[in-house]
Design a protein around this motif. Sequence first.
Motif, PDB file in Angstrom:
ATOM      1  N   THR A  39      29.830 -13.122  30.162  1.00 11.07           N
ATOM      2  CA  THR A  39      30.664 -13.227  28.966  1.00 11.07           C
ATOM      3  C   THR A  39      31.023 -11.863  28.364  1.00 11.07           C
ATOM      4  O   THR A  39      31.685 -11.804  27.331  1.00 11.07           O
ATOM      5  CB  THR A  39      29.971 -14.097  27.901  1.00 11.07           C
ATOM      6  N   ASP A  40      30.597 -10.769  29.022  1.00  9.56           N
ATOM      7  CA  ASP A  40      30.966  -9.429  28.549  1.00  9.56           C
ATOM      8  C   ASP A  40      32.474  -9.227  28.593  1.00  9.56           C
ATOM      9  O   ASP A  40      33.169  -9.833  29.426  1.00  9.56           O
ATOM     10  CB  ASP A  40      30.320  -8.345  29.423  1.00  9.56           C
ATOM     11  N   LYS A  41      32.974  -8.355  27.723  1.00  9.10           N
ATOM     12  CA  LYS A  41      34.384  -7.942  27.753  1.00  9.10           C
ATOM     13  C   LYS A  41      34.521  -6.869  28.829  1.00  9.10           C
ATOM     14  O   LYS A  41      34.316  -5.682  28.585  1.00  9.10           O
ATOM     15  CB  LYS A  41      34.817  -7.425  26.390  1.00  9.10           C
ATOM     16  N   LEU A  42      34.853  -7.307  30.031  1.00 11.04           N
ATOM     17  CA  LEU A  42      34.856  -6.430  31.198  1.00 11.04           C
ATOM     18  C   LEU A  42      36.020  -5.444  31.160  1.00 11.04           C
ATOM     19  O   LEU A  42      37.152  -5.814  30.887  1.00 11.04           O
ATOM     20  CB  LEU A  42      34.908  -7.268  32.471  1.00 11.04           C
ATOM     21  N   ALA A  43      35.701  -4.179  31.459  1.00  9.43           N
ATOM     22  CA  ALA A  43      36.702  -3.108  31.465  1.00  9.43           C
ATOM     23  C   ALA A  43      37.226  -2.831  32.862  1.00  9.43           C
ATOM     24  O   ALA A  43      38.366  -2.418  33.030  1.00  9.43           O
ATOM     25  CB  ALA A  43      36.115  -1.831  30.870  1.00  9.43           C
ATOM     26  N   GLY A  44      36.390  -3.022  33.890  1.00  8.26           N
ATOM     27  CA  GLY A  44      36.786  -2.726  35.257  1.00  8.26           C
ATOM     28  C   GLY A  44      35.567  -2.466  36.119  1.00  8.26           C
ATOM     29  O   GLY A  44      34.465  -2.922  35.822  1.00  8.26           O
ATOM     30  N   VAL A  45      35.781  -1.679  37.188  1.00  9.06           N
ATOM     31  CA  VAL A  45      34.717  -1.320  38.121  1.00  9.06           C
ATOM     32  C   VAL A  45      34.574   0.191  38.109  1.00  9.06           C
ATOM     33  O   VAL A  45      35.561   0.919  38.239  1.00  9.06           O
ATOM     34  CB  VAL A  45      35.040  -1.804  39.554  1.00  9.06           C
ATOM     35  N   VAL A  46      33.336   0.664  37.927  1.00 11.06           N
ATOM     36  CA  VAL A  46      33.114   2.108  37.877  1.00 11.06           C
ATOM     37  C   VAL A  46      33.372   2.717  39.254  1.00 11.06           C
ATOM     38  O   VAL A  46      33.087   2.109  40.288  1.00 11.06           O
ATOM     39  CB  VAL A  46      31.696   2.441  37.368  1.00 11.06           C
ATOM     40  N   ALA A  54      25.789   7.621  36.794  1.00 16.53           N
ATOM     41  CA  ALA A  54      26.279   8.311  35.598  1.00 16.53           C
ATOM     42  C   ALA A  54      25.246   8.157  34.486  1.00 16.53           C
ATOM     43  O   ALA A  54      24.682   7.082  34.295  1.00 16.53           O
ATOM     44  CB  ALA A  54      27.612   7.726  35.156  1.00 16.53           C
ATOM     45  N   ALA A  55      25.020   9.242  33.764  1.00 20.15           N
ATOM     46  CA  ALA A  55      24.097   9.235  32.632  1.00 20.15           C
ATOM     47  C   ALA A  55      24.878   9.078  31.332  1.00 20.15           C
ATOM     48  O   ALA A  55      26.099   9.285  31.294  1.00 20.15           O
ATOM     49  CB  ALA A  55      23.286  10.525  32.613  1.00 20.15           C
ATOM     50  N   ASN A  56      24.179   8.735  30.272  1.00 17.91           N
ATOM     51  CA  ASN A  56      24.777   8.625  28.955  1.00 17.91           C
ATOM     52  C   ASN A  56      25.561   9.893  28.624  1.00 17.91           C
ATOM     53  O   ASN A  56      25.052  11.000  28.774  1.00 17.91           O
ATOM     54  CB  ASN A  56      23.685   8.390  27.903  1.00 17.91           C
ATOM     55  N   GLY A  57      26.814   9.736  28.232  1.00 21.89           N
ATOM     56  CA  GLY A  57      27.658  10.872  27.864  1.00 21.89           C
ATOM     57  C   GLY A  57      28.500  11.432  28.987  1.00 21.89           C
ATOM     58  O   GLY A  57      29.405  12.230  28.743  1.00 21.89           O
ATOM     59  N   ASP A  58      28.229  11.024  30.234  1.00 20.59           N
ATOM     60  CA  ASP A  58      29.028  11.494  31.369  1.00 20.59           C
ATOM     61  C   ASP A  58      30.427  10.882  31.343  1.00 20.59           C
ATOM     62  O   ASP A  58      30.596   9.741  30.905  1.00 20.59           O
ATOM     63  CB  ASP A  58      28.384  11.106  32.706  1.00 20.59           C
ATOM     64  N   ALA A  59      31.394  11.624  31.845  1.00 24.12           N
ATOM     65  CA  ALA A  59      32.731  11.073  32.067  1.00 24.12           C
ATOM     66  C   ALA A  59      32.680  10.207  33.324  1.00 24.12           C
ATOM     67  O   ALA A  59      32.106  10.617  34.338  1.00 24.12           O
ATOM     68  CB  ALA A  59      33.748  12.181  32.231  1.00 24.12           C
ATOM     69  N   VAL A  60      33.240   8.993  33.251  1.00 24.35           N
ATOM     70  CA  VAL A  60      33.274   8.097  34.410  1.00 24.35           C
ATOM     71  C   VAL A  60      34.679   7.533  34.572  1.00 24.35           C
ATOM     72  O   VAL A  60      35.350   7.221  33.594  1.00 24.35           O
ATOM     73  CB  VAL A  60      32.263   6.928  34.292  1.00 24.35           C
ATOM     74  N   ASP A  61      35.109   7.437  35.825  1.00 21.68           N
ATOM     75  CA  ASP A  61      36.381   6.798  36.132  1.00 21.68           C
ATOM     76  C   ASP A  61      36.157   5.306  36.318  1.00 21.68           C
ATOM     77  O   ASP A  61      35.202   4.886  36.978  1.00 21.68           O
ATOM     78  CB  ASP A  61      36.990   7.386  37.402  1.00 21.68           C
ATOM     79  N   VAL A  62      37.042   4.517  35.726  1.00 22.09           N
ATOM     80  CA  VAL A  62      36.964   3.060  35.813  1.00 22.09           C
ATOM     81  C   VAL A  62      38.246   2.547  36.448  1.00 22.09           C
ATOM     82  O   VAL A  62      39.345   2.852  35.990  1.00 22.09           O
ATOM     83  CB  VAL A  62      36.758   2.431  34.417  1.00 22.09           C
ATOM     84  N   ILE A  63      38.093   1.772  37.520  1.00 22.18           N
ATOM     85  CA  ILE A  63      39.227   1.166  38.203  1.00 22.18           C
ATOM     86  C   ILE A  63      39.651  -0.050  37.394  1.00 22.18           C
ATOM     87  O   ILE A  63      38.866  -0.972  37.170  1.00 22.18           O
ATOM     88  CB  ILE A  63      38.861   0.769  39.644  1.00 22.18           C
TER      89      ILE A  63
END
Length: 122
Positions: A39-46, A54-63
């Motif tokens: 039920t999460d509001k899904l953003a995509g796939v990392v 990825a650690a807290n605060g890292d920049a991550v690309d999301v598909i």
Amino acid sequence: MNANEGLVKTYTASGTINEYRLVKFGTTDKTVLQASTGTDKLAGVVCLPKGTTAANGDAVDVIKSGIADVIYGGTVTVGDYLTSNATGFAVVAVAGDNVIGTAELSGVSGDLGAVHIQKSSI
């Protein structure tokens, strides 16, 4: 690898995110964290290099669109609607879940599969 990414957007990780996982929107703008329920509001796939986290605060690309590689968390058949389990793995969606898209490959728990991203809900 089966990916054919479309739109990729950069966010800031809010907590630890592992490779090939579904991510959800964070509590603040432009942040994501590893998804933990259907039920999460899904953003995509990392999109992380194989073997990285990825650690807290890292920049991550999301598909956000196209076809993304994702780890399955259960038995999946091509064409199944997919959502997240407790560890961000893609599993078959049930009524009430938010859907990230449809499976492009059949597989079992732990397999590197593929999802055609088409967000919706059941």
